[in-house]
Motif scaffolding. Structure first.
Motif, PDB file in Angstrom:
ATOM      1  N   ALA A  31     -33.221 -15.835  34.892  1.00  0.00           N
ATOM      2  CA  ALA A  31     -31.955 -15.853  35.622  1.00  0.00           C
ATOM      3  C   ALA A  31     -30.935 -14.889  35.015  1.00  0.00           C
ATOM      4  CB  ALA A  31     -31.375 -17.268  35.637  1.00  0.00           C
ATOM      5  N   VAL A  32     -31.043 -14.646  33.712  1.00  0.00           N
ATOM      6  CA  VAL A  32     -30.128 -13.722  33.032  1.00  0.00           C
ATOM      7  C   VAL A  32     -30.987 -12.790  32.169  1.00  0.00           C
ATOM      8  CG1 VAL A  32     -27.949 -13.540  31.764  1.00  0.00           C
ATOM      9  CG2 VAL A  32     -28.543 -15.694  32.886  1.00  0.00           C
ATOM     10  N   PRO A  33     -31.729 -11.875  32.793  1.00  0.00           N
ATOM     11  CA  PRO A  33     -32.743 -11.096  32.074  1.00  0.00           C
ATOM     12  C   PRO A  33     -32.182 -10.161  31.014  1.00  0.00           C
ATOM     13  CG  PRO A  33     -32.450 -10.264  34.302  1.00  0.00           C
ATOM     14  CD  PRO A  33     -31.691 -11.546  34.226  1.00  0.00           C
ATOM     15  N   ASP A  34     -30.900  -9.772  31.132  1.00  0.00           N
ATOM     16  CA  ASP A  34     -30.355  -8.852  30.139  1.00  0.00           C
ATOM     17  C   ASP A  34     -29.770  -9.569  28.927  1.00  0.00           C
ATOM     18  OD1 ASP A  34     -28.583  -9.816  31.970  1.00  0.00           O
ATOM     19  OD2 ASP A  34     -27.592  -7.915  32.383  1.00  0.00           O
ATOM     20  N   ILE A  35     -29.954 -10.882  28.857  1.00  0.00           N
ATOM     21  CA  ILE A  35     -29.643 -11.662  27.648  1.00  0.00           C
ATOM     22  C   ILE A  35     -30.942 -11.845  26.867  1.00  0.00           C
ATOM     23  CG2 ILE A  35     -29.153 -13.988  26.805  1.00  0.00           C
ATOM     24  CD1 ILE A  35     -26.595 -12.697  27.384  1.00  0.00           C
ATOM     25  N   GLN A  36     -30.914 -11.560  25.566  1.00  0.00           N
ATOM     26  CA  GLN A  36     -32.066 -11.842  24.715  1.00  0.00           C
ATOM     27  C   GLN A  36     -31.939 -13.281  24.245  1.00  0.00           C
ATOM     28  OE1 GLN A  36     -32.556  -9.382  21.232  1.00  0.00           O
ATOM     29  NE2 GLN A  36     -34.723  -9.901  21.031  1.00  0.00           N
ATOM     30  N   LEU A  37     -32.887 -14.112  24.678  1.00  0.00           N
ATOM     31  CA  LEU A  37     -32.818 -15.542  24.444  1.00  0.00           C
ATOM     32  C   LEU A  37     -33.696 -15.922  23.255  1.00  0.00           C
ATOM     33  CD1 LEU A  37     -31.389 -17.930  25.817  1.00  0.00           C
ATOM     34  CD2 LEU A  37     -33.425 -18.255  27.227  1.00  0.00           C
ATOM     35  N   GLY A  38     -33.260 -16.912  22.504  1.00  0.00           N
ATOM     36  CA  GLY A  38     -34.046 -17.394  21.378  1.00  0.00           C
ATOM     37  C   GLY A  38     -33.978 -18.897  21.271  1.00  0.00           C
ATOM     38  N   ILE A  39     -34.960 -19.478  20.562  1.00  0.00           N
ATOM     39  CA  ILE A  39     -34.992 -20.925  20.388  1.00  0.00           C
ATOM     40  C   ILE A  39     -35.008 -21.287  18.913  1.00  0.00           C
ATOM     41  CG2 ILE A  39     -36.192 -21.331  22.566  1.00  0.00           C
ATOM     42  CD1 ILE A  39     -38.730 -21.952  20.871  1.00  0.00           C
ATOM     43  N   MET A  40     -34.318 -22.368  18.593  1.00  0.00           N
ATOM     44  CA  MET A  40     -34.448 -22.980  17.276  1.00  0.00           C
ATOM     45  C   MET A  40     -35.551 -24.021  17.379  1.00  0.00           C
ATOM     46  SD  MET A  40     -31.680 -25.314  15.262  1.00  0.00           S
ATOM     47  CE  MET A  40     -32.149 -26.343  13.886  1.00  0.00           C
ATOM     48  N   VAL A  41     -36.532 -23.946  16.474  1.00  0.00           N
ATOM     49  CA  VAL A  41     -37.647 -24.886  16.472  1.00  0.00           C
ATOM     50  C   VAL A  41     -37.403 -25.941  15.392  1.00  0.00           C
ATOM     51  CG1 VAL A  41     -40.147 -25.125  16.266  1.00  0.00           C
ATOM     52  CG2 VAL A  41     -39.178 -23.047  17.240  1.00  0.00           C
ATOM     53  N   MET A  42     -37.583 -27.188  15.736  1.00  0.00           N
ATOM     54  CA  MET A  42     -37.383 -28.261  14.762  1.00  0.00           C
ATOM     55  C   MET A  42     -38.411 -28.174  13.639  1.00  0.00           C
ATOM     56  SD  MET A  42     -38.985 -31.301  17.128  1.00  0.00           S
ATOM     57  CE  MET A  42     -38.392 -32.674  16.167  1.00  0.00           C
ATOM     58  N   TYR A  43     -38.153 -28.858  12.539  1.00  0.00           N
ATOM     59  CA  TYR A  43     -39.083 -28.929  11.418  1.00  0.00           C
ATOM     60  C   TYR A  43     -40.470 -29.343  11.910  1.00  0.00           C
ATOM     61  CZ  TYR A  43     -41.282 -30.971   7.247  1.00  0.00           C
ATOM     62  OH  TYR A  43     -42.166 -31.309   6.242  1.00  0.00           O
ATOM     63  N   MET A  44     -41.490 -28.552  11.589  1.00  0.00           N
ATOM     64  CA  MET A  44     -42.870 -28.744  12.007  1.00  0.00           C
ATOM     65  C   MET A  44     -43.022 -28.791  13.531  1.00  0.00           C
ATOM     66  SD  MET A  44     -44.281 -28.655   9.063  1.00  0.00           S
ATOM     67  CE  MET A  44     -45.932 -28.769   9.703  1.00  0.00           C
ATOM     68  N   GLY A  45     -42.023 -28.286  14.249  1.00  0.00           N
ATOM     69  CA  GLY A  45     -42.025 -28.369  15.697  1.00  0.00           C
ATOM     70  C   GLY A  45     -43.263 -27.758  16.330  1.00  0.00           C
ATOM     71  N   ALA A  46     -43.873 -28.486  17.265  1.00  0.00           N
ATOM     72  CA  ALA A  46     -45.100 -28.039  17.924  1.00  0.00           C
ATOM     73  C   ALA A  46     -45.261 -28.811  19.224  1.00  0.00           C
ATOM     74  CB  ALA A  46     -46.304 -28.219  16.995  1.00  0.00           C
ATOM     75  N   GLU A  47     -46.488 -28.877  19.710  1.00  0.00           N
ATOM     76  CA  GLU A  47     -46.750 -29.435  21.033  1.00  0.00           C
ATOM     77  C   GLU A  47     -46.226 -30.858  21.204  1.00  0.00           C
ATOM     78  OE1 GLU A  47     -50.051 -26.294  20.612  1.00  0.00           O
ATOM     79  OE2 GLU A  47     -48.863 -27.598  19.316  1.00  0.00           O
ATOM     80  N   LYS A  48     -46.344 -31.688  20.179  1.00  0.00           N
ATOM     81  CA  LYS A  48     -45.924 -33.086  20.349  1.00  0.00           C
ATOM     82  C   LYS A  48     -44.453 -33.208  20.719  1.00  0.00           C
ATOM     83  CE  LYS A  48     -46.796 -34.392  16.027  1.00  0.00           C
ATOM     84  NZ  LYS A  48     -46.755 -33.136  15.243  1.00  0.00           N
ATOM     85  N   SER A  49     -43.656 -32.174  20.374  1.00  0.00           N
ATOM     86  CA  SER A  49     -42.237 -32.164  20.724  1.00  0.00           C
ATOM     87  C   SER A  49     -41.954 -31.316  21.962  1.00  0.00           C
ATOM     88  CB  SER A  49     -41.421 -31.632  19.542  1.00  0.00           C
ATOM     89  OG  SER A  49     -41.535 -32.479  18.430  1.00  0.00           O
ATOM     90  N   GLY A  50     -43.015 -30.974  22.676  1.00  0.00           N
ATOM     91  CA  GLY A  50     -42.846 -30.170  23.882  1.00  0.00           C
ATOM     92  C   GLY A  50     -42.780 -28.677  23.609  1.00  0.00           C
ATOM     93  N   ILE A  51     -43.031 -28.286  22.355  1.00  0.00           N
ATOM     94  CA  ILE A  51     -42.881 -26.880  21.968  1.00  0.00           C
ATOM     95  C   ILE A  51     -44.264 -26.255  21.823  1.00  0.00           C
ATOM     96  CG2 ILE A  51     -41.808 -25.288  20.350  1.00  0.00           C
ATOM     97  CD1 ILE A  51     -40.153 -27.746  19.343  1.00  0.00           C
ATOM     98  N   ARG A  52     -44.730 -25.609  22.869  1.00  0.00           N
ATOM     99  CA  ARG A  52     -45.975 -24.843  22.796  1.00  0.00           C
ATOM    100  C   ARG A  52     -45.595 -23.457  22.306  1.00  0.00           C
ATOM    101  NH1 ARG A  52     -47.344 -24.665  27.933  1.00  0.00           N
ATOM    102  NH2 ARG A  52     -48.513 -26.607  28.032  1.00  0.00           N
ATOM    103  N   LEU A  53     -45.688 -23.267  21.018  1.00  0.00           N
ATOM    104  CA  LEU A  53     -45.107 -22.102  20.364  1.00  0.00           C
ATOM    105  C   LEU A  53     -45.605 -20.783  20.945  1.00  0.00           C
ATOM    106  CD1 LEU A  53     -45.322 -23.680  16.858  1.00  0.00           C
ATOM    107  CD2 LEU A  53     -43.190 -22.889  17.876  1.00  0.00           C
ATOM    108  N   ALA A  54     -46.861 -20.750  21.377  1.00  0.00           N
ATOM    109  CA  ALA A  54     -47.419 -19.511  21.930  1.00  0.00           C
ATOM    110  C   ALA A  54     -46.685 -19.066  23.189  1.00  0.00           C
ATOM    111  CB  ALA A  54     -48.905 -19.697  22.220  1.00  0.00           C
ATOM    112  N   ASP A  55     -45.979 -19.980  23.864  1.00  0.00           N
ATOM    113  CA  ASP A  55     -45.261 -19.630  25.090  1.00  0.00           C
ATOM    114  C   ASP A  55     -44.024 -18.781  24.828  1.00  0.00           C
ATOM    115  OD1 ASP A  55     -47.144 -21.146  26.351  1.00  0.00           O
ATOM    116  OD2 ASP A  55     -45.795 -22.742  27.003  1.00  0.00           O
ATOM    117  N   TYR A  56     -43.591 -18.691  23.573  1.00  0.00           N
ATOM    118  CA  TYR A  56     -42.336 -18.013  23.255  1.00  0.00           C
ATOM    119  C   TYR A  56     -42.564 -16.687  22.535  1.00  0.00           C
ATOM    120  CZ  TYR A  56     -40.690 -22.599  24.559  1.00  0.00           C
ATOM    121  OH  TYR A  56     -40.453 -23.755  25.255  1.00  0.00           O
TER     122      TYR A  56
END
Length: 538
Positions: free
Chosen positions: A245-270
């Motif tokens: 929706a805002v392609p000219d913004i470079q977006l980033g995520i903060m990942v929680m400690y040991m964050g991974a699939e169990k928290s909904g974070i499929r790291l390979a998607d980012y």
């Protein structure tokens, strides 16, 4: 922190010497191409303490991340955000914005909802009333870390407003996740999401009851696997919707400690996005322990499997700010160093570090940048293997078997089980070996689960420094072509064969005299407490 307290703190350490230490110790960092230093700061703090701006400007900080849209609200006037953005740019400091997109989790059943935003009475703990709340697997309601309409749409509007101010980078912070805390199987278990999940996979009510039981028992079944992937799909789709929706913004995520699939974070998607790797030890009581340091390093090394070093940011956090001493905050820089994380992100909620901290941080920042320039881009090699497998990512309690990182023996990070060396397994990856779900490829498996101590397929080594050092002595005769620290002292070391060098981090608070053994060669090196050094092995 009020202006009076800020000025008093500066005076107590000598303002002239204080600012001089910035100029002489850190000004070179602004031209340093390997390591950049970010500071998260709110415009409210800057407005209350205008002298802080000059301190930041001379500190070696290269990037300022201003608190923006938090928990569904603009808490600080947008015109003040725009004002301080321009002030930083005038000083040659890049300015970006940091949003809290889903809300930090707050238990609505508790007598007082908690928050990590940091200013009592100023920042409400919960998200807007029109945001539907999260339901956990046991039925508890939480504010935050859930996605219902119109949350994504409102995030997009906030990003568009940030773009209008002039920002080009936005971090989704604190944290971008659907799990409330580490070690929890996340997602929202409300009636709407329940029905959507059952319909998507063709499951019935019995499958839902099985899922809830699987979560309690921490068992990977087809149903639980489907749920975790469903949760990941939702979080990844929201991110993609915001970015497109805002392609000219470079977006980033903060990942929680040991964050991974169990928290909904499929790291390979980012892949290709900015990523703030998850850390956790925010006070001296946790980071001050050797195990606290190795756990934090383990998490950072795990997340670096999924992000390029130039896009990786640390979570160099103290919370509340004074709970982590300046020396330990400076020591956190070594986590980034060993992980080849190129961007340090200093943060302390919406308050700020005590101003006297910078006289410690300033020289530490310069030294860390200088060391980083020597080892950047190098891949660590070693007989000890860092591994965090599917069971750990999907259903574990996020308690890594990490003390081996302090053994003085070089390590390397592996995506799959190695064919050689010694691989240290968490409880849940060890259980997968027992169940035949995780197949060995030749490495010697080490675990710390007493229940499996008599299993011949794996070696039991309790996770204490004494036991780690005892194991080290057992295998030391086989390390003929590998450099290692001779002394039984808690040292994290990375070996870079291609540049014939080692990076040593002393995890003790006392200075240590170390002996590096490499075949028939011996090297002596002094390493100050909590400090790191790079040693050329020639």
């Amino acid at each position: 922190m009020k202006r009076r307290r800020f000025l008093s703190s500066c005076a107590s350490i000598g303002a002239g010497a204080y600012l001089s230490s910035f100029l002489t110790g850190c000004s070179q960092n602004k031209s340093q191409s390997i390591r950049r230093y970010s500071l998260c700061v709110s415009t409210g703090v800057l407005d209350q303490n205008p002298d802080l701006f000059d301190v930041i400007a001379e500190s070696g900080i290269t990037d300022a991340w201003l608190a923006g849209w938090l928990n569904g609200y603009w808490y600080y006037p947008v015109e003040r955000i725009e004002f301080w953005r321009k002030r930083f740019l005038e000083k040659g400091i890049a300015a970006h914005i940091l949003n809290v997109p889903l809300g930090h989790p707050a238990d609505l059943s508790a007598s007082k909802a908690g928050s990590a935003l940091g200013i009592e009475g100023e920042i409400p703990n919960i998200t807007p009333k029109h945001w539907k709340k999260k339901t956990t697997s046991n039925g508890t309601l939480y504010s935050g870390v859930s996605i219902h309409p119109p949350i994504v749409e409102e995030n997009i509007e906030a990003m568009k407003r940030a773009k209008g101010i002039g920002f080009k980078k936005v971090f989704l912070d604190d944290d971008y996740r659907l799990g409330i805390y580490p070690g929890m199987v996340g997602g929202c278990f409300c009636p709407e999401h329940k029905q959507e999940f059952l319909a998507k996979y063709g499951y019935n009510e019995n499958a839902w009851n099985d899922l809830l039981d699987n979560i309690k028992q921490r068992e990977i079944t087809d149903t639980l696997y489907s749920w975790v992937n469903y949760t990941c799909d939702r979080l990844s789709a929201a991110y993609k919707q915001m970015q497109s929706a805002v392609p000219d913004i470079q977006l980033g995520i903060m990942v929680m400690y040991m964050g991974a699939e169990k928290s909904g974070i499929r790291l390979a998607d980012y892949k290709g996005s900015l990523m703030r790797v998850g850390e956790m030890m925010f006070g001296d009581d946790s980071f001050g322990r050797v195990k606290g340091k190795t756990d934090e390093l383990f998490s950072s090394l795990f997340h670096r499997r999924y992000v390029a070093p130039e896009l990786a940011f640390s979570e160099t956090t103290a919370y509340p700010p004074e709970n982590l001493s300046a020396k330990n905050l400076a020591a956190k820089l070594n986590v980034s160093l060993l992980s080849d994380v190129r961007n340090t992100m200093f943060m302390s909620g919406l308050t700020t570090f005590p101003p006297e901290y910078w006289s410690t941080l300033s020289p530490a920042m310069k030294k860390s940048a200088d060391l980083h320039a020597k080892i950047a881009g190098q891949k660590p090699s070693g007989p000890f293997k860092h591994y965090w497998g599917e069971a750990s990512r999907f259903i574990s309690t996020d308690k890594p078997n990490s003390l081996f990182l302090a053994s003085g023996v070089p390590f390397e990070v592996t995506d799959v089980l190695s064919e050689d060396g010694w691989t240290f397994l968490s409880e849940f990856d060890a259980r997968s070996v027992m169940e035949g779900k995780l197949k060995n490829r030749g490495t010697k498996l080490i675990h710390n689960k007493a229940e499996y101590k008599d299993v011949t397929a794996m070696k039991y080594v309790p996770e204490t420094m004494d036991d780690i050092f005892s194991f080290k002595r057992e295998i030391i005769s086989s390390l003929t072509n590998v450099p290692y620290v001779e002394e039984d002292l808690p040292i994290a070391c990375a070996w870079y064969p291609s540049i014939n060098s080692m990076l040593l981090w002393n995890l003790s608070e006392t200075p240590e005299k170390l002996t590096i053994v490499y075949g028939d060669k011996r090297f002596n090196v002094d390493v100050e407490g909590l400090n790191a050094e790079v040693i050329l092995l020639s």
